[in-house]
Design a protein around this motif. Structure first.
Motif, mmCIF file in Angstrom:
data_model
loop_
_atom_site.group_PDB
_atom_site.id
_atom_site.type_symbol
_atom_site.label_atom_id
_atom_site.label_comp_id
_atom_site.label_asym_id
_atom_site.label_seq_id
_atom_site.Cartn_x
_atom_site.Cartn_y
_atom_site.Cartn_z
ATOM 1 N N THR A 1 0.780 -1.314 -0.076
ATOM 2 C CA THR A 1 0.032 -0.026 -0.179
ATOM 3 C C THR A 1 1.006 1.132 -0.114
ATOM 4 O O THR A 1 0.421 2.299 -0.826
ATOM 5 N N ASN A 2 2.043 1.083 0.766
ATOM 6 C CA ASN A 2 2.906 2.361 0.569
ATOM 7 C C ASN A 2 3.414 2.565 -0.712
ATOM 8 O O ASN A 2 3.610 3.849 -1.041
ATOM 9 N N LEU A 3 3.771 1.589 -1.389
ATOM 10 C CA LEU A 3 4.416 1.836 -2.872
ATOM 11 C C LEU A 3 3.389 2.413 -3.761
ATOM 12 O O LEU A 3 3.764 3.238 -4.331
ATOM 13 N N PHE A 4 2.144 2.007 -3.434
ATOM 14 C CA PHE A 4 1.126 2.440 -4.631
ATOM 15 C C PHE A 4 0.877 3.931 -4.265
ATOM 16 O O PHE A 4 0.454 4.789 -5.130
ATOM 17 N N GLU A 5 0.895 4.515 -2.594
ATOM 18 C CA GLU A 5 0.801 5.783 -2.407
ATOM 19 C C GLU A 5 2.023 6.683 -2.988
ATOM 20 O O GLU A 5 1.723 7.684 -3.513
ATOM 21 N N PRO B 1 -20.078 -1.501 2.286
ATOM 22 C CA PRO B 1 -20.607 -2.706 3.168
ATOM 23 C C PRO B 1 -19.644 -3.577 3.348
ATOM 24 O O PRO B 1 -19.410 -4.216 4.423
ATOM 25 N N TRP B 2 -18.686 -3.896 2.477
ATOM 26 C CA TRP B 2 -17.698 -4.808 2.324
ATOM 27 C C TRP B 2 -16.656 -4.369 3.265
ATOM 28 O O TRP B 2 -16.043 -5.232 4.060
ATOM 29 N N ARG B 3 -15.999 -3.262 3.109
ATOM 30 C CA ARG B 3 -15.107 -2.867 3.943
ATOM 31 C C ARG B 3 -15.275 -2.964 5.316
ATOM 32 O O ARG B 3 -14.764 -3.274 6.094
ATOM 33 N N GLY B 4 -16.675 -2.545 5.825
ATOM 34 C CA GLY B 4 -17.374 -2.430 7.126
ATOM 35 C C GLY B 4 -16.977 -3.968 7.668
ATOM 36 O O GLY B 4 -16.802 -4.124 8.739
ATOM 37 N N ALA B 5 -17.736 -4.956 6.741
ATOM 38 C CA ALA B 5 -17.832 -6.536 7.059
ATOM 39 C C ALA B 5 -16.534 -6.899 7.362
ATOM 40 O O ALA B 5 -16.165 -7.563 8.542
ATOM 41 N N VAL B 6 -15.582 -6.514 6.707
ATOM 42 C CA VAL B 6 -14.080 -7.312 6.767
ATOM 43 C C VAL B 6 -13.306 -6.751 7.838
ATOM 44 O O VAL B 6 -12.607 -7.433 8.630
ATOM 45 N N HIS B 7 -13.694 -5.347 8.119
ATOM 46 C CA HIS B 7 -12.849 -4.709 9.324
ATOM 47 C C HIS B 7 -13.446 -5.444 10.708
ATOM 48 O O HIS B 7 -12.669 -5.704 11.526
ATOM 49 N N LEU B 8 -14.913 -5.648 10.531
ATOM 50 C CA LEU B 8 -15.375 -6.462 11.614
ATOM 51 C C LEU B 8 -14.765 -7.831 12.106
ATOM 52 O O LEU B 8 -14.777 -8.281 12.892
ATOM 53 N N LEU C 1 -5.146 9.647 -4.298
ATOM 54 C CA LEU C 1 -4.059 9.873 -3.469
ATOM 55 C C LEU C 1 -4.764 9.953 -1.803
ATOM 56 O O LEU C 1 -4.112 9.438 -0.940
ATOM 57 N N ALA C 2 -5.865 10.439 -1.758
ATOM 58 C CA ALA C 2 -6.404 10.735 -0.407
ATOM 59 C C ALA C 2 -6.929 9.297 0.189
ATOM 60 O O ALA C 2 -6.550 9.246 1.112
ATOM 61 N N ARG C 3 -7.261 8.458 -0.800
ATOM 62 C CA ARG C 3 -7.805 7.258 -0.576
ATOM 63 C C ARG C 3 -6.627 6.252 0.167
ATOM 64 O O ARG C 3 -6.953 5.744 1.145
ATOM 65 N N TRP C 4 -5.637 6.464 -0.600
ATOM 66 C CA TRP C 4 -4.701 5.417 -0.468
ATOM 67 C C TRP C 4 -3.771 6.006 0.864
ATOM 68 O O TRP C 4 -3.219 5.290 1.626
ATOM 69 N N SER C 5 -3.889 7.396 1.050
ATOM 70 C CA SER C 5 -3.218 7.797 2.404
ATOM 71 C C SER C 5 -4.067 7.091 3.453
ATOM 72 O O SER C 5 -3.489 6.838 4.739
ATOM 73 N N ARG C 6 -5.262 7.177 3.363
ATOM 74 C CA ARG C 6 -6.097 6.587 4.283
ATOM 75 C C ARG C 6 -5.901 5.241 4.644
ATOM 76 O O ARG C 6 -6.111 4.821 5.705
ATOM 77 N N ILE C 7 -5.923 4.528 3.599
ATOM 78 C CA ILE C 7 -5.701 3.198 3.860
ATOM 79 C C ILE C 7 -4.252 2.749 4.444
ATOM 80 O O ILE C 7 -4.385 1.769 5.393
ATOM 81 N N ARG D 1 -7.678 -8.236 6.564
ATOM 82 C CA ARG D 1 -6.990 -6.893 6.447
ATOM 83 C C ARG D 1 -6.682 -6.622 4.818
ATOM 84 O O ARG D 1 -6.864 -5.596 4.377
ATOM 85 N N VAL D 2 -6.406 -7.943 4.294
ATOM 86 C CA VAL D 2 -6.227 -7.790 2.686
ATOM 87 C C VAL D 2 -7.584 -7.180 2.157
ATOM 88 O O VAL D 2 -7.745 -6.302 1.144
ATOM 89 N N GLY D 3 -8.561 -7.981 2.476
ATOM 90 C CA GLY D 3 -10.110 -7.760 2.042
ATOM 91 C C GLY D 3 -10.213 -6.266 2.316
ATOM 92 O O GLY D 3 -10.933 -5.588 1.617
ATOM 93 N N HIS D 4 -9.959 -5.888 3.502
ATOM 94 C CA HIS D 4 -10.231 -4.429 3.748
ATOM 95 C C HIS D 4 -9.539 -3.393 2.903
ATOM 96 O O HIS D 4 -10.216 -2.505 2.493
ATOM 97 N N THR D 5 -8.505 -3.683 2.713
ATOM 98 C CA THR D 5 -7.669 -2.839 1.582
ATOM 99 C C THR D 5 -8.227 -2.726 0.424
ATOM 100 O O THR D 5 -8.456 -1.671 -0.398
ATOM 101 N N VAL D 6 -8.530 -4.054 -0.047
ATOM 102 C CA VAL D 6 -9.341 -3.985 -1.569
ATOM 103 C C VAL D 6 -10.454 -3.422 -1.599
ATOM 104 O O VAL D 6 -10.942 -2.542 -2.491
ATOM 105 N N ALA D 7 -11.266 -3.665 -0.391
ATOM 106 C CA ALA D 7 -12.617 -2.879 -0.294
ATOM 107 C C ALA D 7 -12.496 -1.422 -0.099
ATOM 108 O O ALA D 7 -13.239 -0.572 -1.024
ATOM 109 N N TYR D 8 -11.292 -0.787 0.410
ATOM 110 C CA TYR D 8 -11.147 0.375 0.787
ATOM 111 C C TYR D 8 -10.653 1.000 -0.648
ATOM 112 O O TYR D 8 -11.252 2.214 -0.944
ATOM 113 N N ALA D 9 -9.909 0.222 -1.292
ATOM 114 C CA ALA D 9 -9.075 0.981 -2.561
ATOM 115 C C ALA D 9 -10.484 1.069 -3.619
ATOM 116 O O ALA D 9 -10.460 2.021 -4.381
ATOM 117 N N HIS D 10 -11.497 0.251 -3.696
ATOM 118 C CA HIS D 10 -12.430 0.550 -4.588
ATOM 119 C C HIS D 10 -13.652 0.952 -3.916
ATOM 120 O O HIS D 10 -14.792 1.029 -4.876
#
Length: 129
Positions: A1-5, A102-109, A44-50, A89-98
């Motif tokens: 994730t740092n590389l992509f940012e 609902p999926w981002r929240g679910a995988v976080h839980l 850039l804002a999204r990947w910074s938050r990820i 955590r991988v699923g959270h990153t993918v869901a956040y990036a896209h």
């Protein structure tokens, strides 16, 4: 994730001046006023938050996983919980990036639940002794 940012910062001209060789674009830490395309600003804002979210959640998850491992609890429970945590955590990153809320929240839980599972597994191991 740092590389992509970092790549996104290069496209926006927000990296150190010496990085211009790699980015093939003038870099100045964003000191010069320039028009950065809106889509690039959003990415850039999204990947910074990820990256920030990963920095907040992954270290505590690893500490709990290592602590639970040292307590010698149920190894099958520990293994499933660690794999679930990492996968979530991988699923959270993918869901956040896209932007899949609902999926981002679910995988976080799920990730938080697996941390609780690891912690309880470790505590039970200590109390049984």
């Amino acid at each position: 994730t740092n590389l992509f940012e970092g790549v996104l910062k290069g496209h926006a001209g927000l990296r150190a001046p010496e990085d211009a060789v790699l980015a093939k674009k003038k870099q100045d830490f964003g000191q010069q006023s320039r028009e950065i395309p809106k889509i690039l600003q959003e990415k850039l804002a999204r990947w910074s938050r990820i990256n920030s979210n990963d920095s907040e959640n992954i270290p505590i998850g690893l500490i709990i996983a290592w602590g639970s491992l040292l307590c010698a609890g149920n190894s099958k429970v520990h293994t499933v919980a660690v794999i679930t945590f990492a996968s979530a955590r991988v699923g959270h990153t993918v869901a956040y990036a896209h932007g899949l809320m609902p999926w981002r929240g679910a995988v976080h839980l799920i990730a938080v639940g697996s941390m609780y599972c690891m912690g309880i597994n470790g505590l039970l191991a200590v109390w049984r002794r």
